[in-house]
Design a protein around this motif. Structure first.
Motif, PDB file in Angstrom:
ATOM      1  N   MET A 324      26.333  20.031  48.131  1.00 59.89           N
ATOM      2  CA  MET A 324      26.458  20.464  49.532  1.00 59.89           C
ATOM      3  C   MET A 324      26.012  21.901  49.700  1.00 59.89           C
ATOM      4  SD  MET A 324      30.129  18.779  50.464  1.00 59.89           S
ATOM      5  CE  MET A 324      30.389  20.007  51.710  1.00 59.89           C
ATOM      6  N   ASN A 325      26.375  22.763  48.740  1.00 59.97           N
ATOM      7  CA  ASN A 325      25.940  24.148  48.798  1.00 59.97           C
ATOM      8  C   ASN A 325      24.420  24.234  48.792  1.00 59.97           C
ATOM      9  OD1 ASN A 325      28.392  25.589  48.918  1.00 59.97           O
ATOM     10  ND2 ASN A 325      28.720  25.335  46.720  1.00 59.97           N
ATOM     11  N   MET A 326      23.817  23.409  47.942  1.00 60.21           N
ATOM     12  CA  MET A 326      22.357  23.382  47.861  1.00 60.21           C
ATOM     13  C   MET A 326      21.754  22.938  49.198  1.00 60.21           C
ATOM     14  SD  MET A 326      19.572  23.647  45.989  1.00 60.21           S
ATOM     15  CE  MET A 326      17.898  23.010  45.904  1.00 60.21           C
ATOM     16  N   GLN A 327      22.372  21.904  49.822  1.00 65.54           N
ATOM     17  CA  GLN A 327      21.875  21.423  51.108  1.00 65.54           C
ATOM     18  C   GLN A 327      21.954  22.529  52.178  1.00 65.54           C
ATOM     19  OE1 GLN A 327      24.409  17.622  50.700  1.00 65.54           O
ATOM     20  NE2 GLN A 327      22.924  17.137  52.300  1.00 65.54           N
ATOM     21  N   GLU A 328      23.103  23.207  52.217  1.00 69.29           N
ATOM     22  CA  GLU A 328      23.316  24.215  53.245  1.00 69.29           C
ATOM     23  C   GLU A 328      22.369  25.401  53.111  1.00 69.29           C
ATOM     24  OE1 GLU A 328      27.405  25.201  52.845  1.00 69.29           O
ATOM     25  OE2 GLU A 328      28.123  23.360  53.801  1.00 69.29           O
ATOM     26  N   ASN A 329      21.942  25.673  51.887  1.00 69.97           N
ATOM     27  CA  ASN A 329      21.095  26.839  51.645  1.00 69.97           C
ATOM     28  C   ASN A 329      19.676  26.439  51.259  1.00 69.97           C
ATOM     29  OD1 ASN A 329      23.152  29.248  51.613  1.00 69.97           O
ATOM     30  ND2 ASN A 329      24.106  27.626  50.405  1.00 69.97           N
ATOM     31  N   SER A 330      19.293  25.215  51.606  1.00 72.08           N
ATOM     32  CA  SER A 330      18.004  24.688  51.152  1.00 72.08           C
ATOM     33  C   SER A 330      16.819  25.511  51.654  1.00 72.08           C
ATOM     34  CB  SER A 330      17.848  23.232  51.578  1.00 72.08           C
ATOM     35  OG  SER A 330      17.919  23.117  52.996  1.00 72.08           O
ATOM     36  N   MET A 331      16.877  25.965  52.911  1.00 66.14           N
ATOM     37  CA  MET A 331      15.746  26.703  53.465  1.00 66.14           C
ATOM     38  C   MET A 331      15.581  28.045  52.766  1.00 66.14           C
ATOM     39  SD  MET A 331      15.992  25.886  57.551  1.00 66.14           S
ATOM     40  CE  MET A 331      14.491  26.808  57.882  1.00 66.14           C
ATOM     41  N   GLN A 332      16.698  28.771  52.579  1.00 63.99           N
ATOM     42  CA  GLN A 332      16.626  30.066  51.906  1.00 63.99           C
ATOM     43  C   GLN A 332      16.165  29.908  50.461  1.00 63.99           C
ATOM     44  OE1 GLN A 332      19.082  28.795  53.773  1.00 63.99           O
ATOM     45  NE2 GLN A 332      20.602  30.381  54.335  1.00 63.99           N
ATOM     46  N   VAL A 333      16.709  28.867  49.766  1.00 66.81           N
ATOM     47  CA  VAL A 333      16.342  28.625  48.370  1.00 66.81           C
ATOM     48  C   VAL A 333      14.853  28.317  48.278  1.00 66.81           C
ATOM     49  CG1 VAL A 333      16.625  27.037  46.425  1.00 66.81           C
ATOM     50  CG2 VAL A 333      18.643  27.874  47.647  1.00 66.81           C
TER      51      VAL A 333
END
Length: 555
Positions: A324-333
């Motif tokens: 979920m953390n990865m999903q929420e920050n996918s654009m920045q990552v």
């Protein structure tokens, strides 16, 4: 008087003088001895009906006796067998303790891993469907490596967990960016950004700490149960020396030869014989007690901050939280990766038609506790460890206590209340010599057993070394440090898979002086991180974990 009469009288008088003192007394019957001897399963053809002169005896007093040479030989062998059985029987408790508790702990641990893997698989299939199934080998490999580590495989836990998160990042990065094609080299570049970008939030770091130290403690503990089992089994099978066998025969069956089969040895007499025969076993006690102390301290860790059940039970929740953390920050990552690794090539038209939200927008569904598999092995870790601790405490000083346990047996001695009517090695009377202290060096003046104190038993020394090596590994596990189990005879305490003791959660150094539990760490307090909170932002979660860094595993 004719001269020939005098010539006859003189030799006869000399013959009479040379006969034993009891020649003029009717020889006693060996009826009781025959009955007792036959009850042992021996042939009555060996035994006389009445006492005979005992010059032929090599162990028992050479007085009038009911024993022939054959009887003394057979009873010597019988005393050896009975002694071996007594030692094995008396040490039965400690042997079964380690056998049964090792089996129970091993069953619990393996079932715990199976349940955790099944729970994660079921949950992720329901939550992520085909996307999970297409990438399920990443998670299967994680559990395979954890199982391999537990069973003694050469697995570096930290590296293995780092590899898991790197692989997961590569897979997810492709899922959230389906419009691009990524080469192997590009994905390798992506994985290098794992630590810098922290795409999964603080979950990997926290889970690494929890998994590593819990698995180190659990594997070391079960290895300790194995070593305890093997040492107890080996030490309980004794091979008495010739001097010991002579002393056993004299104690147990010389009363038969004296026509006193119902008279049992004096208690103190028995203690000296057993202390002489079991001198090397008593020398095992010091290292054995240190080993038990170390096992108890690691058990305390298993009940508290290194609780493997607290780690594995919610591991699916934690991994999904990381996703979920990865999903929420996918654009920045993605932006950071593109900046560092370069702009990737567009994917073929068929694939690029599917955008990230359509491809990977599933949210984690909080689990229902009722959906969990049944408790591993029908118990909990706390109950299991508590039971093992109680049994371990009872096994302390077991080897130096063997003589006392054997001589307390009413089948062996007359007991402490019958000190006048017992066999003292020569007759039915009180036993006067003092009782020897424990251990090999204290047997130099043992009045009953001829003990060579200059030659310690090599076999017992090997068991002492095995205990010493295991104790050293338990010390490391107590401190969260890993050890290599490939060679249990190696005294080195080098790290085989890194350390589970990281950052600010490193426990205090091992103080190996007592069986008392170490002071309860702050991390025994449990964090309340229910499934309903999993949607909180990465920042909030990081702040909570920072405050509660020393607390128990996030649930």
């Amino acid at each position: 008087m004719p001269s020939w009469i005098g010539a006859v009288i003189l030799p006869l008088s000399g013959l009479l003088l040379s006969l034993p003192a009891r020649a003029d007394v009717k020889a006693r019957s060996c009826g009781e001895v025959r009955q007792a001897y036959g009850a042992k399963g021996f042939s009555l053809a060996d035994i006389p009906y009445q006492e005979i002169a005992g010059e032929h005896l090599r162990i028992c007093p050479q007085e009038y006796t009911c024993c022939t040479t054959e009887m003394e030989d057979k009873l010597s062998q019988q005393s050896k067998l009975e002694f071996e059985n007594l030692v094995e029987e008396t040490s039965h408790f400690v042997r079964t303790t380690f056998v049964s508790r090792h089996k129970k702990f091993d069953e619990f641990f393996r079932e715990l891993l199976e349940n955790a893997e099944k729970s994660l698989n079921d949950m992720f299939v329901r939550t992520y469907g085909m996307l999970y199934m297409q990438n399920s080998e990443v998670f299967q490999d994680l559990f395979t490596e954890l199982k391999r580590y537990y069973t003694g495989g050469n697995v570096n836990l930290e590296e293995m967990l780092n590899d898991f998160w790197a692989r997961l990042l590569e897979r997810m990065f492709q899922l959230i960016n389906p419009q691009y094609h990524f080469s192997e080299d590009y994905l390798e570049c992506v994985s290098k950004y794992t630590d810098q970008l922290k795409p999964f939030g603080d979950v990997p770091r926290k889970l690494k700490i929890q998994v590593t130290r819990a698995f180190i403690a659990a594997r070391t503990f079960v290895q300790g149960l194995t070593v305890g089992r093997e040492v107890a089994n080996r030490v309980s099978k004794v091979s008495p020396t010739p001097g010991c066998i002579r002393a056993l025969m004299k104690m147990l069956y010389c009363p038969y030869c004296r026509g006193l089969p119902a008279v049992r040895p004096c208690n103190n007499y028995c203690l000296n014989v057993m202390k002489g025969c079991l001198a090397n076993q008593a020398d095992l006690d010091t290292e054995w007690n240190l080993f038990i102390d170390a096992m108890l301290l690691v058990a305390e860790r298993l009940e508290g901050p290194f609780n493997i059940e607290s780690v594995m039970d919610p591991i699916d929740v934690k991994i999904s939280e990381a996703i979920m953390n990865m999903q929420e920050n996918s654009m920045q990552v993605s932006a950071k990766v593109f900046q560092g690794c370069g702009q990737p090539k567009p994917a073929p038209a068929l694939r690029s038609a599917r955008s990230a939200p359509e491809n990977f927008n599933t949210r984690f569904r909080p689990y229902n506790p009722e959906e969990r598999p049944t408790t591993a092995a029908g118990t909990s870790l706390d109950r299991l460890v508590t039971d093992i601790k109680e049994k371990l405490k009872l096994s302390k000083k077991v080897w130096s206590a063997l003589p006392y346990a054997i001589c307390k047996d009413e089948r062996v001695t007359a007991g402490t209340s019958n000190e006048e009517e017992c066999w003292n090695g020569h007759s039915k009377a009180r036993y006067l010599p003092e009782i020897m202290n424990d251990g090999l060096t204290n047997q130099i003046n043992n009045p009953e057993v001829d003990v060579d104190i200059t030659r310690p038993d090599t076999f017992i020394r090997q068991q002492i070394m095995a205990l010493r090596v295991m104790t050293n590994k338990l010390k490391n596990a107590y401190n969260g440090n890993d050890v290599n189990f490939q060679d249990t005879s190696d005294e080195s305490s080098g790290s085989g898979s890194g350390s589970g003791c990281m950052d600010d959660v490193c426990p205090t150094e091992f103080e190996f002086v007592t069986t008392e539990a170490p002071a309860v760490d702050p991390d025994r307090r449990e964090e309340d991180s229910s499934a309903a909170q999993l949607g909180h932002s990465l920042l909030s979660w990081s702040l909570v974990c920072m405050v509660l860094a020393l607390q128990r595993l996030c649930r």
